[in-house]
Design an enzyme around this catalytic site. Structure first.
Site, PDB file in Angstrom:
ATOM      1  N   TRP A  89      -5.117   2.590  10.312  1.00 17.26           N
ATOM      2  CA  TRP A  89      -5.407   2.399   8.889  1.00 17.26           C
ATOM      3  C   TRP A  89      -5.166   0.954   8.480  1.00 17.26           C
ATOM      4  O   TRP A  89      -5.865   0.432   7.605  1.00 17.26           O
ATOM      5  CB  TRP A  89      -4.577   3.346   8.032  1.00 17.26           C
ATOM      6  N   TYR A 139       0.841  -1.206   0.000  1.00 14.32           N
ATOM      7  CA  TYR A 139       0.000   0.000   0.000  1.00 14.32           C
ATOM      8  C   TYR A 139       0.874   1.254   0.000  1.00 14.32           C
ATOM      9  O   TYR A 139       0.640   2.197  -0.767  1.00 14.32           O
ATOM     10  CB  TYR A 139      -0.914  -0.023   1.220  1.00 14.32           C
ATOM     11  N   GLU A 191     -11.588   6.673   5.490  1.00 18.14           N
ATOM     12  CA  GLU A 191     -10.944   7.509   6.502  1.00 18.14           C
ATOM     13  C   GLU A 191     -11.919   7.803   7.637  1.00 18.14           C
ATOM     14  O   GLU A 191     -11.522   7.861   8.804  1.00 18.14           O
ATOM     15  CB  GLU A 191     -10.429   8.813   5.887  1.00 18.14           C
TER      16      GLU A 191
END
Length: 223
Positions: A60, A30, A52
C-alpha cells in the site's frame, strides 16, 4: 521468557502506533488521519476500491506514494468522468510513469466507474451500498491483537460484498481487496489495541448513525 509481539512501535513523538506504518512520515500520517476512520463520501470510496485493486501484488505504501498521480490521471476518481474514458485514455495512462501501468487494472477502473453509476441508481449512493455490508459489532474480535489482525484478511461481509460486486460486473474486487477497503474506510476498526489512534477512530464511528443508516450522500472525510 519470550515477550509478546504487540505489533506496535513508538515513534519520535512518543505515541504508540500500528507497526505497519513505520516506514515513513507520510505513512504515519495516513495511519493517523485516514486509515480506519469512517468515510461516506462516494468519491473517496470509489478511489479506495480502485487503488486497492491496483495494489494487488504491491505494498500500500507504493500506491500511497503514487496517489496524487493516480488522482491526476483518473480525473480525481469522479466516477461520471472516468466512466467516459476512451481507448485514448487507456493509452495515455499506460504511458504515465507516475501510476501503476497495468492495462487490466486501468480498464477495470473505467469499467467499475460505470458500475458505480448503476449502483447509485439502485441504492442512492455507493456509500449506502458499501455501509450496508458493515459487520455487526458482535462479530468483531473483542481484542484487536496482532494475531487477530493477521487472521483478518477477509470476513463473511467482505466475501459477500465481493461476490455481489462481481455479479454486478465489477472486477479486481476479491474478498481480500474488499476487506482491505473496509479496514481503510472505517467499516471495521483494525487499529491494534494500544495504538493511540484506535479510540479516536471508534469515537468517530460512534458519532455516526447506526449500521446501514448512514447518510447516503454526506461525508466524513479525513485527508
Amino acid at each position: 521468557m519470550t515477550s509478546i509481539d504487540t505489533g506496535l512501535f513508538t515513534a519520535d513523538d512518543g505515541a504508540a502506533r500500528c507497526r505497519w506504518c513505520q516506514a515513513s512520515e507520510a505513512y504515519r500520517h495516513y495511519h493517523d488521519q485516514e486509515w480506519g476512520f469512517p468515510v461516506t463520501d462516494d468519491r473517496r470510496l470509489f478511489e479506495k476500491l480502485c487503488l486497492e485493486g491496483f495494489q494487488a501484488g504491491l505494498s500500500w505504501l507504493t500506491i500511497l506514494n503514487k496517489r496524487e498521480a493516480f488522482r491526476a490521471g483518473f480525473a480525481n476518481f469522479e466516477a461520471e468522468q472516468v466512466a467516459r474514458f476512451k481507448a485514448s485514455d487507456v493509452t495515455r495512462l499506460l504511458a504515465d510513469a507516475g501510476i501503476v501501468r497495468h492495462r487490466g487494472k486501468i480498464e477495470s477502473t473505467i469499467n467499475n466507474a460505470k458500475r458505480v453509476i448503476e449502483l447509485r441508481r439502485e441504492f442512492g449512493s455507493l456509500a449506502a451500498y458499501a455501509w450496508a455490508h458493515e459487520p455487526a459489532a458482535s462479530s468483531r474480535p473483542t481484542e484487536m491483537t496482532l494475531a487477530a489482525l493477521r487472521a483478518a484478511t477477509t470476513s463473511p461481509e467482505s466475501i459477500a460484498m465481493s461476490k455481489d460486486l462481481k455479479k454486478r460486473g465489477w472486477s479486481f474486487v476479491g474478498p481480500t481487496t474488499v476487506y482491505a477497503f473496509m479496514q481503510a474506510m472505517g467499516l471495521v476498526n483494525d487499529h491494534l489495541d494500544g495504538c493511540h489512534v484506535r479510540a479516536r477512530a471508534l469515537q468517530t464511528r460512534a458519532a455516526l448513525p447506526p449500521q446501514g443508516t448512514l447518510a447516503l450522500r454526506g461525508s466524513v472525510s479525513r485527508t
